[in-house]
Design an enzyme around this catalytic site. Structure first.
Site, PDB file in Angstrom:
ATOM      1  N   CYS A 163       0.823  -1.204   0.000  1.00 54.92           N
ATOM      2  CA  CYS A 163       0.000   0.000   0.000  1.00 54.92           C
ATOM      3  C   CYS A 163       0.855   1.252   0.000  1.00 54.92           C
ATOM      4  CB  CYS A 163      -0.999   0.009   1.138  1.00 54.92           C
ATOM      5  SG  CYS A 163      -0.458  -0.766   2.633  1.00 54.92           S
ATOM      6  N   HIS A 192      -9.212   4.884   3.150  1.00 52.16           N
ATOM      7  CA  HIS A 192      -8.945   5.900   4.170  1.00 52.16           C
ATOM      8  C   HIS A 192     -10.114   6.859   4.322  1.00 52.16           C
ATOM      9  CE1 HIS A 192      -4.967   4.598   2.642  1.00 52.16           C
ATOM     10  NE2 HIS A 192      -4.740   4.495   3.936  1.00 52.16           N
ATOM     11  N   CYS A 213      -6.704  -1.259   0.308  1.00 54.42           N
ATOM     12  CA  CYS A 213      -6.026  -1.848   1.475  1.00 54.42           C
ATOM     13  C   CYS A 213      -7.086  -2.544   2.324  1.00 54.42           C
ATOM     14  CB  CYS A 213      -5.300  -0.733   2.255  1.00 54.42           C
ATOM     15  SG  CYS A 213      -4.149  -1.359   3.501  1.00 54.42           S
TER      16      CYS A 213
HETATM   17  N1  GLN Z   1      -3.978  -7.933   5.087  1.00 50.97           N
HETATM   18  C1  GLN Z   1      -3.803  -6.697   5.767  1.00 50.97           C
HETATM   19  C2  GLN Z   1      -5.165  -6.059   6.017  1.00 50.97           C
HETATM   20  O1  GLN Z   1      -6.009  -6.189   5.219  1.00 50.97           O
HETATM   21  C3  GLN Z   1      -2.939  -5.745   5.008  1.00 50.97           C
HETATM   22  C4  GLN Z   1      -2.601  -4.532   5.803  1.00 50.97           C
HETATM   23  C5  GLN Z   1      -1.633  -3.574   5.138  1.00 50.97           C
HETATM   24  O2  GLN Z   1      -1.463  -3.571   3.964  1.00 50.97           O
HETATM   25  N2  GLN Z   1      -1.018  -2.730   5.895  1.00 50.97           N
HETATM   26  O3  GLN Z   1      -5.372  -5.409   7.008  1.00 50.97           O
HETATM   27 ZN    ZN Z   2      -2.345  -2.077   2.554  1.00 51.73          ZN
END
Ligand code: GLN
Ligand code: ZN
Length: 764
Positions: free
Chosen positions: A653, A704, A736
């Site tokens: 990310c 976000h 994410c």
């Molecule tokens: N698998 C994690 C989530 O979905 C990935 C978190 C991240 O990319 N920081 O929370």
């Molecule tokens: Zn992420």
């Protein structure tokens, strides 16, 4: 004598008092006076600690209610106009609430506005607020906080050294708004303000000012090197002594420049770059003080004082009184006080030193070098030596089985059986997914109930079986919602995890956790990184039961979810007795077993998250390739154990891939999901230009934001993606994980996302 000092001390407080006070203030539960009182008390306590330890100066200027770089921006009057009428900003003091609005968009008073950008401070996990720079910008001395703090410390009788981000590094950290102008064009406007600041500090009786210039450990364009010279030439007339502080690495090709700046002192990091000590000594002008950063300010290990004494003896001979001693960098990056760790066993505790202990180490080493060691100092050295010897010999560090396995890793272990096109066919048969398959990144909303269940389990209130039943219920709930939504590849939701590193670290041998080892990450946010003490291995499967249960509930493919080796490494305190890459390989090998077990348990796809891969890049470009080589190798060691039909995903990310795209491709993950929604898919250009060969899920939903993205918006984003990447290789997913959102936002958003995929399938 040898003077002892620190570049900075943690401000958050041993009990995170600053966090609590600042957050209470934001919520309206503490008034301004109360907040200021907490700030004053913390400063006083931290100065006292430095004095009690026997440092020759206390450092003033390292305190901040939010961020020390933001403090300097405010000091220089670099406040973007959206935070108040220009006219208002052009006069008077910049108010504390204005500072908070710059940091986070809102504050108890003043109109909300878009917060300034935040990014990582060099290669640390500390985030600073990026100075916003505009062509022709005017500066003025706009805050008296620093001077008030100096007066405070002076009034309490402390010998003061002031620490402040230097003018070049402040500009270096800044970002040009609107178009591309040269940030250096602002230097001439900034320097007079620094001049004013230094004069005012002198009038308050300050003798030494430390100007932090860690930009000197990076690759600097020639114009910046010249600017260093001219800037410090301009500042040399200041009525104080200046020490230019460099840290986080070696000066490299900036060494000659740094040693010859017309200032009274230079601080160098000899923990990260021990090899620079001799050349620095050889080139240092005879009038200059050298502050040697010999105690590790970035890690938690106790210093081998006797060895350091020996190593620095010749520096002492050559420099005499011109030798100063310090930790390598500000102690901001380590936890506050080891004595709070009452749960750590004595042996382990004897190997560690947090900020407060590092003060003692610094003083003892300085006294040793200055031939003024007391009986207490000598006892401290002996204790350190004994602890070091014990640590080196401890079976906790070395597990022969881990070493043997690592030695046996062969090239074949680092590659899948067949190249991607072959695997893709096998996966298509096994998974039977539509075009534009939909999935999510792993976590689903961490409801109050889920958090409470985990807390109760951790404190021992909730027994294993009851806890498992509740977690299974959360998984079943997540699976059901995903089926109703019509997602194609499901996840179990990560209800059992509070943190993506801690969850795995707690189950791996070689990791330990502290209770109070908090380190400031940004503003009031702190993290508690685990400590990797010894060889890493996996005593038992870590995620298999949850994933297997999740898969048992559905016909659709379930994606297993792991944190990758580089991210585990990057977000931990790493042992200092072997190279980072050696530790990373051990983690990779442990995770490889988990990958194999997930496959055996019938999990058809496994995601290995590497959000921290990019931030591990060294500060010098010349060292990038070596890092990327071993980072990629570790990922491949983790992933390559599966057969063709098992699909390996990875997730990252951030939104900068241009310069590391070859390494990203070399990971050879079948699918990579990335953050893109805010960059309007432009970020895919890097993948297109490189002819990235495998599948990509460019995020279409900015997690976000609480806003629910529209179908048409996501369709448009994916159409842009389809202009760059063949549709057979595109996935549809959020940016994410969704753990910080509520179901009321997530469900409509994902429903729209699934609908968008349906629209796309009709069109293509
Ligand atoms: N698998 C994690 C989530 O979905 C990935 C978190 C991240 O990319 N920081 O929370
Ligand atoms: Zn992420």
């Amino acid at each position: 004598m040898t003077s002892a000092h620190v570049l900075g001390y943690p401000r958050i407080g041993a009990n995170r008092e600053l966090k609590r006070a600042v957050e209470a203030y934001w919520r309206g539960r503490l008034d301004r006076a109360g907040l200021e009182t907490t700030g004053r008390e913390l400063r006083e306590r931290h100065w006292q600690a430095q004095r009690d330890a026997g440092l020759d100066f206390v450092t003033v200027g390292d305190f901040a209610f939010y961020d020390q770089v933001l403090n300097v921006s405010v000091l220089l009057g670099a406040v973007p106009s959206r935070f108040g009428a220009d006219a208002e900003i052009a006069r008077g003091e910049v108010d504390l609430d204005t500072q908070f609005r710059m940091a986070r968009g809102r504050a108890p008073s003043g109109a909300p506005a878009a917060a300034c950008e935040m990014t990582k401070y060099f290669d640390t996990n500390y985030h600073y607020l990026v100075p916003e720079l505009r062509a022709g910008q005017a500066f003025r001395l706009a805050s008296s906080r620093l001077f008030d703090e100096v007066a405070e410390a002076r009034a309490a009788g402390y010998p003061v050294k002031v620490a402040l981000t230097g003018p070049l590094t402040w500009l270096w950290l800044g970002k040009a708004q609107s178009g591309s102008f040269d940030r250096l064009s602002l230097l001439d406007a900034v320097l007079p303000i620094y001049g004013e600041i230094l004069a005012r500090l002198a009038s308050l009786g300050v003798e030494w000012v430390q100007l932090d210039e860690p930009a000197l450990v990076q690759d600097l364009p020639i114009a910046w090197k010249q600017a260093f010279e001219s800037a410090y030439n301009a500042l040399r007339s200041a009525p104080v002594k200046l020490m230019v502080a460099t840290y986080f690495g070696g000066l490299g090709d900036n060494l000659q420049l740094a040693v010859s700046l017309p200032v009274d002192g230079l601080h160098v990091d000899t923990v990260r770059a021990p090899e620079q000590l001799t050349p620095v000594l050889d080139n240092l002008p005879a009038y200059k003080v050298l502050s040697i950063g010999a105690i590790d300010g970035r890690n938690v290990w106790r210093a081998d004082l006797a060895a350091l004494h020996e190593r620095l003896a010749s520096a002492r001979m050559r420099l005499g009184e011109r030798l100063w001693l310090a930790p390598s960098c500000s102690l901001l990056h380590v936890p506050v006080d080891l004595t709070a760790e009452t749960d750590l066993d004595e042996e382990l505790a004897s190997w560690l030193a947090f900020a407060r202990q590092k003060l003692d180490e610094t003083v003892t080493l300085a006294r040793l070098l200055g031939n003024r060691a007391s009986a207490e100092d000598r006892a401290r050295v002996a204790a350190a030596t004994a602890a070091m010897d014990a640590r080196r010999a401890s079976p906790r560090l070395h597990r022969p089985a881990v070493q043997t396995r690592l030695a046996q890793v062969a090239d074949a272990d680092l590659s899948r059986d067949n190249p991607y096109p072959v695997r893709a066919r096998a996966q298509r048969r096994a998974l039977d997914l539509p075009l534009f398959p939909t999935t999510t990144i792993g976590s689903f909303p961490q409801t109050d109930e889920i958090r409470a269940t985990r807390r109760a389990h951790k404190s021992g209130e909730l027994e294993g079986e009851a806890y498992e039943a509740q977690m299974r219920a959360a998984i079943a709930d997540a699976v059901q919602r995903q089926e109703v939504l019509g997602l194609d590849m499901l996840v179990h939701g990560e209800a059992e995890r509070n943190d993506m590193v801690e969850y795995f670290g707690e189950q791996l041998d070689g990791f330990v956790f502290t209770r109070h080892g908090w380190v400031q990450s940004y503003g009031s946010r702190c993290v508690k990184p685990p400590i990797i003490v010894g060889d890493v291995s996996r005593p038992a499967p870590m995620t298999v039961a949850w994933s297997r249960y999740a898969q048992s509930l559905t016909e659709r493919p379930m994606k297993g979810m792991l944190t990758g080796p580089v991210t585990m490494l990057q977000w931990s305190f790493v042992r200092d007795d072997q190279p980072r890459e050696a530790t990373c390989r051990q983690i990779a090998l442990a995770l490889r077993d988990e990958v194999a077990d997930l496959e055996t348990a019938g999990i058809p796809a496994i995601q290995i998250d590497e959000p921290a891969l990019r931030e591990g890049l060294p500060l010098r470009q010349g060292e990038w390739q070596a890092y990327l080589d071993w980072a990629v190798e570790c990922f491949r060691l983790t992933a390559s154990v599966v057969r063709d039909a098992t699909q390996i995903h990875t997730h990252m990310c951030y939104s900068e891939f241009n310069d590391i795209i070859a390494a990203i491709a070399a990971l050879d993950a079948d699918v990579i999901t990335i953050e893109t929604s805010r960059s309007h898919m432009e970020l895919l250009d890097a993948f297109q230009d490189f002819a990235y060969p495998n599948e990509i899920g460019p995020g279409v939903y900015d997690i976000h934001s609480p806003n629910v993205p529209e179908v048409s918006w996501m369709v448009r984003l994916m159409e842009r993606a389809a202009e760059r990447i063949p549709v057979e290789r595109l996935w549809v997913n959020p940016d994410c994980g969704l753990k910080t959102r509520g179901w009321s936002e997530v469900e409509p958003a994902l429903a729209n996302m699934v609908e968008a995929a349906r629209v796309l399938r009709q069109r293509h």
